[in-house]
Design a protein around this motif. Structure first.
Motif, mmCIF file in Angstrom:
data_model
loop_
_atom_site.group_PDB
_atom_site.id
_atom_site.type_symbol
_atom_site.label_atom_id
_atom_site.label_comp_id
_atom_site.label_asym_id
_atom_site.label_seq_id
_atom_site.Cartn_x
_atom_site.Cartn_y
_atom_site.Cartn_z
ATOM 1 N N ILE A 111 45.630 -35.450 32.492
ATOM 2 C CA ILE A 111 44.523 -36.087 33.211
ATOM 3 C C ILE A 111 44.064 -35.236 34.397
ATOM 4 O O ILE A 111 42.869 -35.033 34.607
ATOM 5 C CB ILE A 111 44.934 -37.507 33.674
ATOM 6 C CG1 ILE A 111 45.142 -38.399 32.443
ATOM 7 C CG2 ILE A 111 43.893 -38.116 34.597
ATOM 8 C CD1 ILE A 111 45.800 -39.726 32.734
ATOM 9 N N VAL A 112 45.024 -34.698 35.157
ATOM 10 C CA VAL A 112 44.685 -33.938 36.366
ATOM 11 C C VAL A 112 44.152 -32.544 36.024
ATOM 12 O O VAL A 112 43.205 -32.064 36.649
ATOM 13 C CB VAL A 112 45.914 -33.851 37.303
ATOM 14 C CG1 VAL A 112 45.636 -32.950 38.484
ATOM 15 C CG2 VAL A 112 46.314 -35.240 37.772
ATOM 16 N N LEU A 113 44.757 -31.899 35.050
ATOM 17 C CA LEU A 113 44.312 -30.575 34.607
ATOM 18 C C LEU A 113 43.874 -30.685 33.142
ATOM 19 O O LEU A 113 44.600 -30.280 32.235
ATOM 20 C CB LEU A 113 45.446 -29.547 34.745
ATOM 21 C CG LEU A 113 46.009 -29.360 36.152
ATOM 22 C CD1 LEU A 113 47.259 -28.506 36.103
ATOM 23 C CD2 LEU A 113 44.954 -28.723 37.040
ATOM 24 N N PRO A 114 42.682 -31.222 32.890
ATOM 25 C CA PRO A 114 42.279 -31.532 31.518
ATOM 26 C C PRO A 114 41.882 -30.311 30.696
ATOM 27 O O PRO A 114 40.768 -30.220 30.199
ATOM 28 C CB PRO A 114 41.108 -32.495 31.710
ATOM 29 C CG PRO A 114 40.517 -32.105 33.010
ATOM 30 C CD PRO A 114 41.672 -31.633 33.851
ATOM 31 N N MET A 115 42.799 -29.388 30.586
ATOM 32 C CA MET A 115 42.581 -28.217 29.742
ATOM 33 C C MET A 115 43.790 -28.003 28.848
ATOM 34 O O MET A 115 44.111 -26.879 28.488
ATOM 35 C CB MET A 115 42.321 -26.994 30.611
ATOM 36 C CG MET A 115 41.003 -27.069 31.349
ATOM 37 S SD MET A 115 40.762 -25.689 32.445
ATOM 38 C CE MET A 115 41.632 -26.254 33.888
ATOM 39 N N GLY A 116 44.512 -29.094 28.530
ATOM 40 C CA GLY A 116 45.678 -28.983 27.658
ATOM 41 C C GLY A 116 46.965 -28.726 28.399
ATOM 42 O O GLY A 116 47.970 -28.404 27.769
ATOM 43 N N ALA A 117 46.990 -28.868 29.729
ATOM 44 C CA ALA A 117 48.193 -28.550 30.502
ATOM 45 C C ALA A 117 49.384 -29.402 30.074
ATOM 46 O O ALA A 117 50.521 -28.917 29.975
ATOM 47 C CB ALA A 117 47.922 -28.737 31.993
ATOM 48 N N GLY A 118 49.148 -30.681 29.803
ATOM 49 C CA GLY A 118 50.237 -31.555 29.376
ATOM 50 C C GLY A 118 50.784 -31.166 28.021
ATOM 51 O O GLY A 118 51.976 -31.301 27.750
ATOM 52 N N ARG A 119 49.938 -30.679 27.149
ATOM 53 C CA ARG A 119 50.379 -30.234 25.823
ATOM 54 C C ARG A 119 51.121 -28.898 25.908
ATOM 55 O O ARG A 119 52.030 -28.652 25.120
ATOM 56 C CB ARG A 119 49.193 -30.156 24.859
ATOM 57 C CG ARG A 119 48.677 -31.516 24.476
ATOM 58 C CD ARG A 119 49.794 -32.362 23.907
ATOM 59 N NE ARG A 119 49.326 -33.679 23.501
ATOM 60 C CZ ARG A 119 50.047 -34.526 22.801
ATOM 61 N NH1 ARG A 119 51.275 -34.219 22.440
ATOM 62 N NH2 ARG A 119 49.559 -35.697 22.480
ATOM 63 N N PHE A 120 50.734 -28.039 26.843
ATOM 64 C CA PHE A 120 51.546 -26.842 27.076
ATOM 65 C C PHE A 120 52.945 -27.264 27.528
ATOM 66 O O PHE A 120 53.941 -26.716 27.094
ATOM 67 C CB PHE A 120 50.903 -25.922 28.134
ATOM 68 C CG PHE A 120 49.802 -25.054 27.608
ATOM 69 C CD1 PHE A 120 50.055 -24.044 26.694
ATOM 70 C CD2 PHE A 120 48.491 -25.226 28.038
ATOM 71 C CE1 PHE A 120 49.042 -23.221 26.222
ATOM 72 C CE2 PHE A 120 47.468 -24.421 27.575
ATOM 73 C CZ PHE A 120 47.738 -23.417 26.660
ATOM 74 N N TYR A 121 53.013 -28.263 28.415
ATOM 75 C CA TYR A 121 54.283 -28.767 28.940
ATOM 76 C C TYR A 121 55.175 -29.318 27.826
ATOM 77 O O TYR A 121 56.382 -29.091 27.827
ATOM 78 C CB TYR A 121 53.995 -29.847 29.996
ATOM 79 C CG TYR A 121 55.199 -30.617 30.455
ATOM 80 C CD1 TYR A 121 56.121 -30.045 31.332
ATOM 81 C CD2 TYR A 121 55.413 -31.925 30.039
ATOM 82 C CE1 TYR A 121 57.229 -30.757 31.765
ATOM 83 C CE2 TYR A 121 56.514 -32.636 30.466
ATOM 84 C CZ TYR A 121 57.425 -32.055 31.331
ATOM 85 O OH TYR A 121 58.520 -32.764 31.757
ATOM 86 N N THR A 122 54.583 -30.043 26.848
ATOM 87 C CA THR A 122 55.406 -30.614 25.771
ATOM 88 C C THR A 122 55.725 -29.606 24.675
ATOM 89 O O THR A 122 56.516 -29.894 23.789
ATOM 90 C CB THR A 122 54.695 -31.828 25.125
ATOM 91 O OG1 THR A 122 53.465 -31.413 24.543
ATOM 92 C CG2 THR A 122 54.486 -32.940 26.124
#
Length: 168
Positions: A111-122
């Protein structure tokens, strides 16, 4: 003397004979019976006195069958089978492995960095690159995808690259 009479020996009435004749007419219309077979079976249905005398008229025919030839209803007090019931779970085994990654961190990053950052994290690099590419190519309009993905991660959780459930 048995408490329950044999269902096949129960006498039938006019309504059962007429129902059997209607069902035989349906089979005749579908081409399952010749004219001679149909005439013979209807005559047998009209002359029948018990369920046992009607049963052989339908043994070699598929559904539909007269309702009174259906299997008996379950005893009173037992629940009917639920066609929407979920299959029983397999026996409990070892608990499913849980990831060292957090669904909260993944969702907030999306949500905060809406460029796939959460998917990089997972660890979902391919999905993260696709979200990054869509966001850049559409000049930020495509950021709706990672934002929605982040909300879904927060609500439903997800899995890491190894298929382990994200921790809460």
């Amino acid at each position: 003397m048995p408490s329950d009479p044999d269902p096949d020996q129960l006498r039938i009435g006019t309504s059962e004979r007429e129902e059997a004749s209607r069902v035989l007419a349906d089979h005749f219309a579908e081409g399952r019976l010749t004219t001679d077979e149909y005439d013979e079976r209807v005559a047998g249905a009209l002359a029948a006195r018990t369920v046992a005398e009607l049963r052989p008229l339908f043994e070699d025919l598929p559904a539909p069958r007269p309702s009174f030839l259906a299997p008996p209803a379950p005893p009173f007090g037992s629940a009917p089978p639920n066609p929407y019931a979920v299959a029983a779970r397999p026996p409990a085994g070892p608990p499913a492995p849980v990831s060292d990654r957090s669904k909260v961190v993944a969702g907030v990053l999306q949500i905060v960095l809406p460029m796939g950052a959460g998917r990089f994290y997972t660890g979902h690099i391919g999905l993260a690159l696709a979200q990054l590419f869509v966001t850049l190519v559409t000049l930020g309009v495509g950021a709706i995808w990672p934002i929605i993905d982040g909300v879904l991660l927060l609500v439903n959780g997800g899995v890491d690259r190894d298929g382990r459930r994200l921790s809460g």
